[in-house]
Design a protein around this motif. Structure first.
Motif, mmCIF file in Angstrom:
data_model
loop_
_atom_site.group_PDB
_atom_site.id
_atom_site.type_symbol
_atom_site.label_atom_id
_atom_site.label_comp_id
_atom_site.label_asym_id
_atom_site.label_seq_id
_atom_site.Cartn_x
_atom_site.Cartn_y
_atom_site.Cartn_z
ATOM 1 N N TYR A 33 0.894 -1.274 0.197
ATOM 2 C CA TYR A 33 0.068 0.028 -0.155
ATOM 3 C C TYR A 33 0.852 1.275 -0.027
ATOM 4 O O TYR A 33 0.075 2.268 -0.486
ATOM 5 N N GLN A 39 -4.636 2.735 -5.345
ATOM 6 C CA GLN A 39 -4.908 1.327 -4.807
ATOM 7 C C GLN A 39 -6.104 0.723 -5.735
ATOM 8 O O GLN A 39 -6.042 -0.580 -5.419
ATOM 9 N N PHE A 82 -12.189 2.779 8.023
ATOM 10 C CA PHE A 82 -10.862 2.204 8.397
ATOM 11 C C PHE A 82 -10.310 1.557 7.234
ATOM 12 O O PHE A 82 -10.851 0.651 6.587
ATOM 13 N N GLY A 83 -9.094 1.994 6.770
ATOM 14 C CA GLY A 83 -8.341 1.562 5.738
ATOM 15 C C GLY A 83 -8.899 2.065 4.314
ATOM 16 O O GLY A 83 -9.394 1.321 3.723
ATOM 17 N N GLY A 85 -7.726 3.362 1.620
ATOM 18 C CA GLY A 85 -7.272 3.197 0.040
ATOM 19 C C GLY A 85 -6.842 4.372 -0.617
ATOM 20 O O GLY A 85 -5.907 5.230 -0.327
ATOM 21 N N TRP A 88 -11.941 5.192 -0.517
ATOM 22 C CA TRP A 88 -13.400 4.612 -0.576
ATOM 23 C C TRP A 88 -13.593 3.956 0.632
ATOM 24 O O TRP A 88 -12.681 2.899 1.004
ATOM 25 N N ASP A 104 -5.592 5.260 8.152
ATOM 26 C CA ASP A 104 -4.830 4.272 7.451
ATOM 27 C C ASP A 104 -3.438 4.003 8.135
ATOM 28 O O ASP A 104 -2.664 5.229 8.313
ATOM 29 N N TYR A 130 -1.405 6.182 11.297
ATOM 30 C CA TYR A 130 -1.127 5.789 12.393
ATOM 31 C C TYR A 130 0.010 4.417 12.315
ATOM 32 O O TYR A 130 -0.265 3.999 11.290
ATOM 33 N N ALA A 149 -13.794 -1.514 4.873
ATOM 34 C CA ALA A 149 -14.092 -2.217 3.353
ATOM 35 C C ALA A 149 -12.628 -2.950 3.154
ATOM 36 O O ALA A 149 -11.759 -2.102 2.708
ATOM 37 N N SER A 150 -12.591 -4.210 3.152
ATOM 38 C CA SER A 150 -11.496 -5.040 2.569
ATOM 39 C C SER A 150 -10.111 -4.478 3.498
ATOM 40 O O SER A 150 -9.240 -4.555 2.962
HETATM 41 C C1 LIG Z 1 -7.483 -3.672 0.062
HETATM 42 S S1 LIG Z 1 -7.187 -2.004 0.614
HETATM 43 C C2 LIG Z 1 -9.077 -1.285 0.722
HETATM 44 C C3 LIG Z 1 -9.097 -0.133 0.517
HETATM 45 C C4 LIG Z 1 -10.456 0.706 0.495
HETATM 46 N N1 LIG Z 1 -11.146 0.587 1.596
HETATM 47 C C5 LIG Z 1 -11.217 0.056 -0.761
HETATM 48 O O1 LIG Z 1 -12.049 -1.128 -0.390
HETATM 49 O O2 LIG Z 1 -10.952 0.153 -1.938
HETATM 50 C C6 LIG Z 1 -6.829 -2.222 2.200
HETATM 51 C C7 LIG Z 1 -6.574 -0.875 3.162
HETATM 52 O O3 LIG Z 1 -6.214 -1.079 4.317
HETATM 53 C C8 LIG Z 1 -4.853 -0.402 4.664
HETATM 54 N N2 LIG Z 1 -4.327 -0.851 5.762
HETATM 55 C C9 LIG Z 1 -3.434 -1.850 5.961
HETATM 56 N N3 LIG Z 1 -3.178 -2.360 6.990
HETATM 57 C C10 LIG Z 1 -3.839 -1.257 8.027
HETATM 58 C C11 LIG Z 1 -3.799 -1.011 9.410
HETATM 59 N N4 LIG Z 1 -3.001 -1.732 10.131
HETATM 60 N N5 LIG Z 1 -4.816 -0.065 9.744
HETATM 61 C C12 LIG Z 1 -5.346 0.550 9.013
HETATM 62 N N6 LIG Z 1 -5.374 0.518 7.574
HETATM 63 C C13 LIG Z 1 -4.547 -0.660 7.142
HETATM 64 C C14 LIG Z 1 -4.209 -0.449 3.587
HETATM 65 O O4 LIG Z 1 -3.178 0.813 3.580
HETATM 66 C C15 LIG Z 1 -5.434 0.075 2.830
HETATM 67 O O5 LIG Z 1 -5.418 1.311 2.489
#
Ligand SMILES: C[S@@+](CC[C@H](N)C(=O)[O-])C[C@H]1O[C@@H](n2cnc3c(N)ncnc32)[C@H](O)[C@@H]1O
Length: 343
Positions: A33, A39, A82-83, A85, A88, A104, A130, A149-150
């Motif tokens: 990432y 992403q 949360f996370g 990307g 989104w 993220d 963080y 989301a994922s």
């Molecule tokens: C598969 S992507 C999904 C992105 C977006 N939610 C989407 O569905 O298009 C996973 C996301 O989780 C984030 N991520 C990974 N480890 C994480 C953590 N420990 N805490 C928060 N976010 C994290 C990644 O940086 C990335 O943005």
């Protein structure tokens, strides 16, 4: 006569990589990432592309938006993405919420989300970085709703992540989870590959070793000083790359071009595992349900190309109504459906 090298059949490519290349263990943000410009490969409607009513994906994306919005009771509320990307669903949900914060562990993703928000003129969404596996930078009971989301399965310790999400959610607040469970990869996709373009002259060959029973994936990432196109050509004449083509002789052929080798372990809970963790953690109500994405897909299919509405407002009205029904309908847990959990 040159002796052809013989390999023990037990020595598969993963053992070979472990033994010869000593991959460095890393988190998912270090693995991928932090490196990707987008992403989503710049494919997201509204965020990167104008809405196009002829594309199924654009309809299902609206379904996902209203799913997250209504499942969290998020209209006019303070939400966490949360996370996120590329931003989104935060950036598409923001127009309907009071405030959206994206959290993220990847600084690159936070920068990209912030740039996307600025470019789109969205003022009520901000993004925070963080360190993975540490306390999230919020007080207890901060958010009305949380959208994941994922992302939970990309963290080093998904159960601990949910415990933290529980802590920062207000009592009565709602968490909506979309996740990648591994059952979908049964029968033939246990081992898989993906070539990610890094820039004009380098790419990353990612090899997946999915352990479906034990719900985890080992991803091996080989950063290679070759364009994605060059590597694809070596692997396959017709651009149709598959895991079978990644043999030990192939890896030996490209070994001098490999500049970095990583391995990342991600845990992918099934729907059943998620439900048992959510209960243990203390969520009062847990509903595995059909999704807005599914509802929007069914709606899209109902129309002929000629009859299908074109303007976004009319399409949204249809999708909103269908989504409100879908997210209240209990779905079989073996389908690994989306889950709403209420604190
Ligand atoms: C598969 S992507 C999904 C992105 C977006 N939610 C989407 O569905 O298009 C996973 C996301 O989780 C984030 N991520 C990974 N480890 C994480 C953590 N420990 N805490 C928060 N976010 C994290 C990644 O940086 C990335 O943005």
């Amino acid at each position: 006569m040159a002796m052809e090298k013989q390999y023990d059949l037990e020595v598969n490519v993963f053992n070979w990589i472990e033994e010869k290349l000593s991959p460095k263990l890393c988190t998912s943000e270090e693995f991928i990432y932090n490196e990707m410009e987008s992403q989503s490969d710049f494919s997201l409607p509204i965020i990167y592309q104008p809405f196009d009513s002829t594309k199924t994906f654009h309809w299902t994306d609206r379904g996902a938006l209203f799913d997250f919005l209504y499942s969290t009771y998020g209209e006019g509320k303070k939400l966490l993405d949360f996370g996120p990307g590329d931003g989104w669903p935060s950036l598409i949900v923001a127009p309907y919420a009071k405030e959206v914060i994206g959290l993220d562990a990847s600084l690159k993703r936070v920068d990209i989300c912030t740039q996307n928000a600025e470019r789109m003129g969205i003022k009520n969404a901000r993004f925070i970085n963080y360190e993975a596996d540490t306390k999230m930078p919020f007080e207890d009971n901060t958010f009305d709703g949380i959208m994941a989301a994922s992302s939970i399965e990309q963290t080093p310790n998904p159960k601990k992540t949910i415990e933290e999400l529980y802590r920062i959610l207000k009592p009565g607040g709602r968490l909506r989870i979309h996740y990648e469970a591994l059952n979908a990869y049964k029968n033939g996709q246990e081992n898989d590959l993906w070539i990610a373009e890094l820039d004009d002259r380098s790419c990353k060959l990612i090899l997946f070793d999915r352990n479906i029973e034990d719900e985890y994936v080992l991803q091996y990432g080989l950063t290679i000083e070759m364009s994605e196109e060059e590597l694809t050509k070596i692997l396959s004449l017709d651009n149709d790359v598959s895991f079978k083509q990644v043999t030990i002789p192939f890896l030996e052929e490209i070994e001098s071009k490999i500049v970095n080798v990583q391995v990342c372990k991600t845990i992918h809970p099934s729907g059943k595992t998620f439900v048992s963790w959510l209960k243990e953690i203390g969520f009062k109500e847990i509903l595995p349900s059909y999704s807005g994405r599914f509802a929007a897909f069914k709606l899209f299919e109902q129309f002929t190309d000629e009859e299908r509405p074109k303007d976004l407002d009319s399409i949204d009205e249809l999708i909103k109504r269908a989504t409100k029904v879908a997210i209240e309908l209990k779905a079989p847990i073996d389908m690994d459906p989306m889950i709403t959990a209420i604190k």
